[in-house]
Design a protein around this motif. Structure first.
Motif, PDB file in Angstrom:
ATOM      1  N   TRP A 122       0.838  -1.259   0.037  1.00 37.46           N
ATOM      2  CA  TRP A 122      -0.016   0.026  -0.029  1.00 37.46           C
ATOM      3  C   TRP A 122       0.805   1.318   0.022  1.00 37.46           C
ATOM      4  O   TRP A 122       0.681   1.897  -0.793  1.00 37.46           O
ATOM      5  N   ALA A 123       1.993   1.088   0.988  1.00 36.78           N
ATOM      6  CA  ALA A 123       2.864   2.363   0.954  1.00 36.78           C
ATOM      7  C   ALA A 123       3.563   2.421  -0.134  1.00 36.78           C
ATOM      8  O   ALA A 123       3.768   3.577  -0.855  1.00 36.78           O
ATOM      9  N   TRP A 124       4.036   1.388  -0.678  1.00 32.44           N
ATOM     10  CA  TRP A 124       5.032   1.500  -2.120  1.00 32.44           C
ATOM     11  C   TRP A 124       4.109   1.871  -3.248  1.00 32.44           C
ATOM     12  O   TRP A 124       4.754   2.940  -3.894  1.00 32.44           O
ATOM     13  N   GLN A 125       3.122   1.639  -3.616  1.00 31.12           N
ATOM     14  CA  GLN A 125       2.017   2.261  -4.673  1.00 31.12           C
ATOM     15  C   GLN A 125       1.996   3.750  -4.425  1.00 31.12           C
ATOM     16  O   GLN A 125       1.701   4.302  -5.495  1.00 31.12           O
ATOM     17  N   ALA A 126       1.666   3.903  -3.127  1.00 31.67           N
ATOM     18  CA  ALA A 126       1.446   5.556  -3.030  1.00 31.67           C
ATOM     19  C   ALA A 126       2.640   6.299  -3.109  1.00 31.67           C
ATOM     20  O   ALA A 126       2.695   7.338  -3.858  1.00 31.67           O
ATOM     21  N   VAL A 127       3.846   5.898  -2.692  1.00 32.87           N
ATOM     22  CA  VAL A 127       5.139   6.550  -2.984  1.00 32.87           C
ATOM     23  C   VAL A 127       5.414   6.563  -4.413  1.00 32.87           C
ATOM     24  O   VAL A 127       5.863   7.589  -4.877  1.00 32.87           O
ATOM     25  N   ASP A 128       4.990   5.519  -5.189  1.00 35.88           N
ATOM     26  CA  ASP A 128       5.534   5.322  -6.489  1.00 35.88           C
ATOM     27  C   ASP A 128       4.586   6.594  -7.270  1.00 35.88           C
ATOM     28  O   ASP A 128       5.220   7.341  -8.144  1.00 35.88           O
ATOM     29  N   ALA A 129       3.426   6.517  -7.058  1.00 34.85           N
ATOM     30  CA  ALA A 129       2.692   7.727  -7.786  1.00 34.85           C
ATOM     31  C   ALA A 129       3.008   8.948  -7.246  1.00 34.85           C
ATOM     32  O   ALA A 129       3.029   9.950  -8.195  1.00 34.85           O
ATOM     33  N   TYR A 130       3.413   9.241  -6.046  1.00 33.08           N
ATOM     34  CA  TYR A 130       3.844  10.622  -5.687  1.00 33.08           C
ATOM     35  C   TYR A 130       5.045  11.081  -6.501  1.00 33.08           C
ATOM     36  O   TYR A 130       5.105  12.121  -6.994  1.00 33.08           O
ATOM     37  N   ARG A 131       6.089  10.201  -6.600  1.00 31.80           N
ATOM     38  CA  ARG A 131       7.231  10.363  -7.118  1.00 31.80           C
ATOM     39  C   ARG A 131       7.125  10.375  -8.806  1.00 31.80           C
ATOM     40  O   ARG A 131       7.653  11.411  -9.430  1.00 31.80           O
ATOM     41  N   SER A 132       6.047   9.830  -9.269  1.00 31.47           N
ATOM     42  CA  SER A 132       5.940   9.838 -10.601  1.00 31.47           C
ATOM     43  C   SER A 132       5.008  11.396 -10.987  1.00 31.47           C
ATOM     44  O   SER A 132       5.404  11.978 -12.063  1.00 31.47           O
ATOM     45  N   ALA A 133       4.359  11.737 -10.044  1.00 31.02           N
ATOM     46  CA  ALA A 133       3.617  13.009 -10.352  1.00 31.02           C
ATOM     47  C   ALA A 133       4.767  14.027 -10.103  1.00 31.02           C
ATOM     48  O   ALA A 133       4.592  15.217 -10.797  1.00 31.02           O
ATOM     49  N   HIS A 134       5.764  14.269  -9.277  1.00 32.18           N
ATOM     50  CA  HIS A 134       6.779  15.151  -9.137  1.00 32.18           C
ATOM     51  C   HIS A 134       7.718  14.995 -10.505  1.00 32.18           C
ATOM     52  O   HIS A 134       8.008  16.165 -11.030  1.00 32.18           O
TER      53      HIS A 134
END
Length: 240
Positions: A71-83
Motif C-alpha cells: 500500500w505504501a509502495w504504490q502511494a510513494v510510486d504515484a507521488y514520485r511519478s507526479a513530481h
C-alpha cells in the motif's frame, strides 16, 4: 495539459491502490493496482480466518504486513511519478504531502497489535493452557471448553490467592499432557557465578489439582488446502 498536483495524487493513492496512478493518466497500471488491492484484502482475510489461531499464525500476520507495505509502495510510486511530471519542482508546501504517508503507520500499528488479540491462541499447548488457566482462576470458564474439562475444572477450584503452576509433563507432535498444581516457594542457598553466596526462591509442589490432556488437530484453509498447520485443543481433564 497541466500535470496533477503531487499532494493530490498521494492522497488519492492512500485512499485506494492505483487511484493516484489513474489521476496521472496511467489507467492500465491503476486498474491493475486497484484489482490487486481487492485480491490482497481477500487473501489476508482468508488466511486470517483459517490460520490466525493455529501453529501457522505467522502466515496471515506476514501477509497483512506485506499488504500494508505494498500500500505504501504504490502511494510513494504515484507521488514520485507526479513530481517527475512537473518540469520545475515547486517548493515544498508548509504541510508536505509526503508527510501523509505517515498515516500508513496507523493501519500498521493496528494490524501489528490487534492481530495478537485473535492470533496464536491455539498455536501451542502452552498458549491453550495459559488461556484455560486465566479463565479457570477467574471463575469464568466459557462454553468453548469441552464439557468434561469444564466439569473437572469447576469441581477443583483453586484456592483464591494461592500460587498455581501448570507445567507440561509430556509432549510430542500430536499430543501433550500437563499438570496443574498448587505450590509454595522456599528459599534455597545458591551462588552467583559459582563464587558469591546468595539465595533463590524455588517453587515446591503442594498438591496436584488437575491432569490435563491436549491434542493437535490438523487444520485446512477455508475451501480446502492443507499446509501442515495444527490447532491445539484441550480435550480432557481429571482430578487426581
Amino acid at each position: 495539459m497541466t500535470p496533477p498536483e503531487p499532494g493530490r495524487v498521494l492522497r488519492l493513492a492512500l485512499v485506494g491502490w492505483g487511484l493516484g496512478h489513474i489521476a496521472l493518466g496511467r489507467h492500465a497500471i491503476g486498474r491493475a493496482l486497484l484489482l490487486s488491492e481487492g485480491v490482497g484484502v481477500g487473501l489476508v482475510a482468508w488466511l486470517t480466518i483459517g490460520l490466525a489461531d493455529t501453529s501457522a499464525y505467522l502466515v496471515p500476520f506476514l501477509a497483512g504486513t506485506a499488504f500494508i507495505v505494498a500500500w505504501a509502495w504504490q502511494a510513494v510510486d504515484a507521488y514520485r511519478s507526479a513530481h517527475a511530471a512537473i518540469p520545475a519542482r515547486s517548493p515544498t508546501p508548509e504541510r508536505s504531502p509526503a508527510a501523509a504517508i505517515g498515516w500508513l503507520s496507523l493501519p500498521l500499528l493496528v494490524w501489528g497489535t490487534g492481530f495478537w488479540l485473535i492470533g496464536a491462541h491455539s498455536a501451542t499447548p502452552a498458549a491453550v493452557l495459559d488461556r484455560f488457566v486465566s479463565e479457570w482462576t477467574a471463575g469464568s470458564l466459557g462454553s468453548d471448553w469441552p464439557v468434561v474439562v469444564a466439569r473437572a475444572a469447576r469441581a477443583t477450584t483453586p484456592v483464591p490467592g494461592a500460587d498455581l503452576r501448570v507445567r507440561l509433563s509430556d509432549q510430542d507432535a500430536t499430543r501433550a499432557t500437563a499438570v496443574a498444581e498448587s505450590i509454595h516457594y522456599e528459599r534455597r542457598d545458591a551462588t552467583f557465578l559459582g563464587i558469591f553466596p546468595g539465595s533463590a526462591l524455588e517453587p515446591v509442589a503442594d498438591e496436584r489439582l488437575l491432569f490435563l490432556e491436549l491434542v493437535a488437530r490438523p487444520v485446512e484453509l477455508p475451501g480446502g488446502g492443507d499446509i501442515g498447520a495444527v490447532r491445539w485443543e484441550l480435550v480432557g481433564a481429571d482430578a487426581p
